[in-house]
Design a protein around this motif. Structure first.
Motif, PDB file in Angstrom:
ATOM      1  N   ALA A 147      14.416  -5.111   2.837  1.00 58.41           N
ATOM      2  CA  ALA A 147      14.736  -5.871   4.053  1.00 58.41           C
ATOM      3  C   ALA A 147      13.483  -6.447   4.705  1.00 58.41           C
ATOM      4  O   ALA A 147      13.543  -7.492   5.368  1.00 58.41           O
ATOM      5  N   SER A 148      12.350  -5.800   4.501  1.00 55.49           N
ATOM      6  CA  SER A 148      11.112  -6.213   5.168  1.00 55.49           C
ATOM      7  C   SER A 148      10.328  -7.273   4.406  1.00 55.49           C
ATOM      8  O   SER A 148       9.401  -7.873   4.963  1.00 55.49           O
ATOM      9  N   ILE A 149      10.685  -7.530   3.139  1.00 55.65           N
ATOM     10  CA  ILE A 149       9.845  -8.426   2.327  1.00 55.65           C
ATOM     11  C   ILE A 149      10.598  -9.658   1.818  1.00 55.65           C
ATOM     12  O   ILE A 149      10.027 -10.455   1.069  1.00 55.65           O
ATOM     13  N   LEU A 150      11.839  -9.856   2.233  1.00 55.02           N
ATOM     14  CA  LEU A 150      12.626 -10.987   1.745  1.00 55.02           C
ATOM     15  C   LEU A 150      11.997 -12.325   2.122  1.00 55.02           C
ATOM     16  O   LEU A 150      12.151 -13.319   1.406  1.00 55.02           O
ATOM     17  N   HIS A 151      11.284 -12.366   3.252  1.00 58.51           N
ATOM     18  CA  HIS A 151      10.675 -13.622   3.721  1.00 58.51           C
ATOM     19  C   HIS A 151       9.233 -13.785   3.227  1.00 58.51           C
ATOM     20  O   HIS A 151       8.509 -14.660   3.704  1.00 58.51           O
ATOM     21  N   ASP A 152       8.838 -12.962   2.263  1.00 55.65           N
ATOM     22  CA  ASP A 152       7.499 -13.039   1.661  1.00 55.65           C
ATOM     23  C   ASP A 152       6.385 -12.966   2.712  1.00 55.65           C
ATOM     24  O   ASP A 152       5.570 -13.891   2.852  1.00 55.65           O
ATOM     25  N   PRO A 153       6.299 -11.865   3.459  1.00 55.67           N
ATOM     26  CA  PRO A 153       5.282 -11.755   4.511  1.00 55.67           C
ATOM     27  C   PRO A 153       3.871 -11.703   3.932  1.00 55.67           C
ATOM     28  O   PRO A 153       3.661 -11.185   2.828  1.00 55.67           O
ATOM     29  N   LYS A 154       2.925 -12.234   4.669  1.00 60.26           N
ATOM     30  CA  LYS A 154       1.510 -12.152   4.257  1.00 60.26           C
ATOM     31  C   LYS A 154       0.943 -10.771   4.550  1.00 60.26           C
ATOM     32  O   LYS A 154       0.009 -10.319   3.885  1.00 60.26           O
ATOM     33  N   VAL A 155       1.504 -10.100   5.585  1.00 60.89           N
ATOM     34  CA  VAL A 155       1.057  -8.758   5.963  1.00 60.89           C
ATOM     35  C   VAL A 155       2.278  -7.852   6.063  1.00 60.89           C
ATOM     36  O   VAL A 155       3.269  -8.209   6.709  1.00 60.89           O
ATOM     37  N   THR A 186      -1.158  -8.359   2.063  1.00 60.37           N
ATOM     38  CA  THR A 186      -2.015  -7.348   2.669  1.00 60.37           C
ATOM     39  C   THR A 186      -1.125  -6.226   3.196  1.00 60.37           C
ATOM     40  O   THR A 186      -0.130  -6.489   3.875  1.00 60.37           O
ATOM     41  N   ILE A 187      -1.472  -4.981   2.888  1.00 64.33           N
ATOM     42  CA  ILE A 187      -0.626  -3.849   3.250  1.00 64.33           C
ATOM     43  C   ILE A 187      -1.360  -2.921   4.214  1.00 64.33           C
ATOM     44  O   ILE A 187      -2.497  -2.533   3.968  1.00 64.33           O
ATOM     45  N   ILE A 188      -0.683  -2.606   5.321  1.00 63.59           N
ATOM     46  CA  ILE A 188      -1.172  -1.620   6.291  1.00 63.59           C
ATOM     47  C   ILE A 188      -0.205  -0.439   6.245  1.00 63.59           C
ATOM     48  O   ILE A 188       0.993  -0.595   6.495  1.00 63.59           O
ATOM     49  N   TYR A 189      -0.743   0.747   5.986  1.00 59.31           N
ATOM     50  CA  TYR A 189       0.112   1.873   5.593  1.00 59.31           C
ATOM     51  C   TYR A 189      -0.303   3.135   6.351  1.00 59.31           C
ATOM     52  O   TYR A 189      -1.495   3.418   6.492  1.00 59.31           O
ATOM     53  N   THR A 190       0.678   3.856   6.892  1.00 61.15           N
ATOM     54  CA  THR A 190       0.393   5.166   7.471  1.00 61.15           C
ATOM     55  C   THR A 190       1.144   6.235   6.690  1.00 61.15           C
ATOM     56  O   THR A 190       2.257   5.992   6.196  1.00 61.15           O
ATOM     57  N   SER A 191       0.534   7.394   6.587  1.00 57.44           N
ATOM     58  CA  SER A 191       1.182   8.496   5.885  1.00 57.44           C
ATOM     59  C   SER A 191       0.465   9.794   6.186  1.00 57.44           C
ATOM     60  O   SER A 191      -0.724   9.808   6.502  1.00 57.44           O
ATOM     61  N   HIS A 192       1.205  10.893   6.074  1.00 55.53           N
ATOM     62  CA  HIS A 192       0.600  12.224   6.116  1.00 55.53           C
ATOM     63  C   HIS A 192       0.354  12.749   4.696  1.00 55.53           C
ATOM     64  O   HIS A 192      -0.198  13.838   4.531  1.00 55.53           O
ATOM     65  N   HIS A 193       0.758  11.976   3.691  1.00 52.91           N
ATOM     66  CA  HIS A 193       0.534  12.365   2.301  1.00 52.91           C
ATOM     67  C   HIS A 193      -0.849  11.879   1.878  1.00 52.91           C
ATOM     68  O   HIS A 193      -1.027  10.761   1.391  1.00 52.91           O
ATOM     69  N   LEU A 194      -1.852  12.713   2.074  1.00 52.66           N
ATOM     70  CA  LEU A 194      -3.235  12.283   1.874  1.00 52.66           C
ATOM     71  C   LEU A 194      -3.583  12.060   0.400  1.00 52.66           C
ATOM     72  O   LEU A 194      -4.391  11.182   0.083  1.00 52.66           O
ATOM     73  N   ASN A 195      -2.990  12.833  -0.493  1.00 57.92           N
ATOM     74  CA  ASN A 195      -3.225  12.594  -1.917  1.00 57.92           C
ATOM     75  C   ASN A 195      -2.677  11.229  -2.325  1.00 57.92           C
ATOM     76  O   ASN A 195      -3.300  10.510  -3.105  1.00 57.92           O
ATOM     77  N   GLU A 196      -1.514  10.889  -1.792  1.00 51.87           N
ATOM     78  CA  GLU A 196      -0.921   9.583  -2.052  1.00 51.87           C
ATOM     79  C   GLU A 196      -1.812   8.476  -1.508  1.00 51.87           C
ATOM     80  O   GLU A 196      -2.074   7.471  -2.188  1.00 51.87           O
ATOM     81  N   ALA A 197      -2.306   8.649  -0.286  1.00 52.87           N
ATOM     82  CA  ALA A 197      -3.163   7.643   0.339  1.00 52.87           C
ATOM     83  C   ALA A 197      -4.461   7.461  -0.446  1.00 52.87           C
ATOM     84  O   ALA A 197      -4.948   6.336  -0.620  1.00 52.87           O
ATOM     85  N   GLU A 198      -5.007   8.563  -0.913  1.00 57.08           N
ATOM     86  CA  GLU A 198      -6.267   8.506  -1.665  1.00 57.08           C
ATOM     87  C   GLU A 198      -6.117   7.668  -2.928  1.00 57.08           C
ATOM     88  O   GLU A 198      -7.016   6.892  -3.294  1.00 57.08           O
ATOM     89  N   ALA A 199      -4.981   7.808  -3.609  1.00 56.74           N
ATOM     90  CA  ALA A 199      -4.748   7.073  -4.847  1.00 56.74           C
ATOM     91  C   ALA A 199      -4.295   5.643  -4.601  1.00 56.74           C
ATOM     92  O   ALA A 199      -4.597   4.747  -5.393  1.00 56.74           O
ATOM     93  N   PHE A 200      -3.607   5.412  -3.489  1.00 59.01           N
ATOM     94  CA  PHE A 200      -2.946   4.124  -3.239  1.00 59.01           C
ATOM     95  C   PHE A 200      -3.824   3.115  -2.506  1.00 59.01           C
ATOM     96  O   PHE A 200      -3.818   1.919  -2.812  1.00 59.01           O
ATOM     97  N   CYS A 201      -4.606   3.588  -1.536  1.00 58.97           N
ATOM     98  CA  CYS A 201      -5.307   2.681  -0.627  1.00 58.97           C
ATOM     99  C   CYS A 201      -6.657   2.216  -1.174  1.00 58.97           C
ATOM    100  O   CYS A 201      -7.396   2.999  -1.771  1.00 58.97           O
ATOM    101  N   THR A 202      -6.983   0.950  -0.918  1.00 51.27           N
ATOM    102  CA  THR A 202      -8.321   0.451  -1.231  1.00 51.27           C
ATOM    103  C   THR A 202      -9.311   0.865  -0.147  1.00 51.27           C
ATOM    104  O   THR A 202     -10.493   1.072  -0.419  1.00 51.27           O
ATOM    105  N   LYS A 203      -8.827   0.988   1.094  1.00 50.42           N
ATOM    106  CA  LYS A 203      -9.641   1.440   2.219  1.00 50.42           C
ATOM    107  C   LYS A 203      -8.764   2.266   3.142  1.00 50.42           C
ATOM    108  O   LYS A 203      -7.545   2.081   3.185  1.00 50.42           O
TER     109      LYS A 203
END
Length: 247
Positions: A147-155, A186-203
Motif C-alpha cells: 500500500a505504501s509503494i504503489l505510487h513509486d515513492p522516492k523515499v 531511499t529507505i528510512i527504517y526503524t527497528s529493535h532487531h539490531l542484527n537485522e539492521a546491521e545486515a540491512f542498513c548501509t548507514k
C-alpha cells in the motif's frame, strides 16, 4: 535526499523534548536505520519528516521540498509503512490496495497491474480476494508495505516493518525492500532487531533522548568501538543497560 537542521518537537503538556535540536543528512539511495531505545524519539522523528506532526522548531528538506512550502508535494514524494496496520479489515487485500492507490491518483488497469505484480512478488496472489481480517500478521505486514509503494515513492519510511512476523515473511519483506532500494528508493527504517539492521542498513544513527549520539556505516561503528563485536554491543555501550519501559 534529506537534510535536517536543528529539528525539535515538544508535545503539548510534555516536560521534555521528544526530538531536540537534531541535525542529520541522509543521502539518496541510502538504507538508513534509525535505532534507539523505547521513547528515544524515533517515531516522532519519522512523524515529523512525513509531515504528520508539526515541528516545534528547526527545519528539514526532502529532495528540495520543505514542509512549510511544499506539504502536498512532499506527501506524493514519500511512502509510509506505520508500525500499526493501516488497513481496512473487512475489505479484501485487492480492495484495500485499490483504495490506497486511488488516494495517490492511480486508477484503472495501470493500478491493477501494479497491484497484481506486487502481490505476486510478495507471495500473496492467491489471497487477493480474501478479507484482511483473515490474514496472519506477516501477511498484513506485506499488504501494508504494498500500500505504501504503489505510487513509486522516492523515499520510503518504515517503522518496525518486520515486528511480529515469522522468519519467512521477514525474509520476503527485506529482500523486496532491497530490490526497491536498488531501483532508487531511499529507505528510512526503524527497528529493535539490531542484527537485522546491521545486515540491512548501509548507514545507521543511534538516537537517545531525542538526540543522535552516533552515526555511520554499521561495520565502521563496530570497528571503531573497543570490544564491540556487533551493532548490539555499540547500542548497549552508548544507551546503557537500564530498562526503558514507559506508559
Amino acid at each position: 535526499m534529506i537534510e535536517i537542521k536543528q529539528l525539535s518537537k515538544k508535545y503539548k503538556g510534555a516536560d521534555i523534548f521528544s526530538v531536540s535540536n537534531l541535525d542529520l543528512s541522509i543521502s539518496e539511495k541510502d538504507i538508513f536505520g534509525l535505532l534507539g531505545p523505547n521513547g528515544a524519539g524515533k517515531t516522532t522523528l519519522i512523524s515529523l519528516l512525513c509531515s504528520l506532526i508539526k515541528p516545534t522548531s528547526g527545519s528539514f528538506v526532502i529532495n528540495g521540498l520543505t514542509y512549510k512550502k511544499n506539504k502536498n508535494q512532499l506527501k506524493q514524494l514519500i511512502g509510509i509503512v506505520p508500525q500499526e496496520y493501516a488497513l481496512y479489515p473487512t475489505l479484501t487485500a485487492f480492495e484495500n490496495l485499490m483504495y490506497f492507490g486511488s488516494m495517490y491518483g492511480l486508477k484503472g488497469n495501470k493500478l491493477k497491474i501494479k497491484i497484481k505484480a506486487a502481490l505476486q512478488t510478495l507471495g500473496l496472489s492467491q489471497f487477493s480476494n480474501k478479507k484482511i481480517n483473515t490474514f496472519s500478521g506477516g501477511m498484513k505486514r506485506r499488504i501494508n508495505l504494498i500500500a505504501s509503494i504503489l505510487h513509486d515513492p522516492k523515499v520510503l519510511f518504515l517503522d518496525e516493518p518486520t515486528v511480529g512476523v515469522d522468519v519467512q515473511s521477514k525474509n520476503v519483506i527485506i529482500n523486496y525492500l532491497k530490490e526497491l532500494n536498488k531501483k532508487g528508493t531511499t529507505i528510512i527504517y526503524t527497528s529493535h532487531h539490531l542484527n537485522e539492521a546491521e545486515a540491512f542498513c548501509t548507514k545507521v544513527a543511534i538516537i537517545d533522548h531525542g538526540k543522535i549520539i552516533t552515526q555511520g556505516p554499521p561495520k565502521s561503528l563496530i570497528n571503531d568501538q573497543k570490544n564491540a563485536n556487533n551493532l548490539e554491543d555499540i547500542f548497549l555501550a552508548l544507551t546503557g543497560h537500564a530498562l526503558r519501559d514507559h506508559a
